[in-house]
Design an enzyme around this catalytic site. Structure first.
Site, short mmCIF file in Angstrom:
data_model
loop_
_atom_site.label_atom_id
_atom_site.label_comp_id
_atom_site.label_asym_id
_atom_site.label_seq_id
_atom_site.Cartn_x
_atom_site.Cartn_y
_atom_site.Cartn_z
N CYS A 67 0.84 -1.21 0.00
CA CYS A 67 0.00 0.00 0.00
C CYS A 67 0.87 1.26 0.00
CB CYS A 67 -0.92 -0.04 1.22
SG CYS A 67 -1.78 1.50 1.58
N CYS A 70 0.14 3.76 2.77
CA CYS A 70 0.58 3.21 4.06
C CYS A 70 2.07 3.46 4.26
CB CYS A 70 0.33 1.70 4.11
SG CYS A 70 -1.40 1.22 4.02
#
Length: 142
Positions: A67, A70
């Site tokens: 991600c 993230c």
């Protein structure tokens, strides 16, 4: 007044006097510094232990290694954690592993940051934020 804090080194609970700021505070069990507030890589069992034993708010970043947002937020989450020793306890959980272990906490979008207090989830946000934004958000629950 004393608060129960989970030691990030040995995971034992220490009772510490609640203060505005701390210069030093050590675990009663292992002697490790309780001021080392770098986020702990955890799983759902450790999360459950923290939310049921710590008197501090538990802030959890559900993330995944694939991600992009993230990974962008990771250093900001760490900076926020490091700025708030003995105010909140910060954990990071790989959401891919967590959903396989036990899908009791539903995470639809990541990064997702949840706050637990008194044994239950009380708020969350999704999407990347700066360390200042994370600190401001956490301060609402202190």
């Amino acid at each position: 007044m004393h608060i129960n804090v989970v030691c990030p080194h040995c995971l034992k609970v220490s009772s510490v006097k609640k203060k505005e700021t701390y210069t030093t505070e050590h675990c009663k069990e292992c002697g490790g510094s309780l001021l080392e507030s770098k986020p702990l890589n955890a799983n759902l069992a450790i999360l459950d232990y923290f939310i049921h034993t710590s008197d501090l708010p538990v802030i959890v970043d559900f993330w995944a290694p694939w991600c992009g947002p993230c990974l962008t937020m990771a250093p900001h989450f760490e900076a926020a954690a490091m700025a708030m020793p003995l105010q909140a306890q910060f954990l990071k959980i790989n959401n891919d592993n967590a959903q396989i272990q036990n899908p009791t906490i539903i995470i639809v979008n990541i990064p997702a940051v949840l706050v637990f207090k008194d044994g239950k989830e009380i708020d969350r946000f999704t999407g990347a934020r700066s360390s200042k934004q994370i600190i401001k958000w956490v301060e609402k629950y202190l």
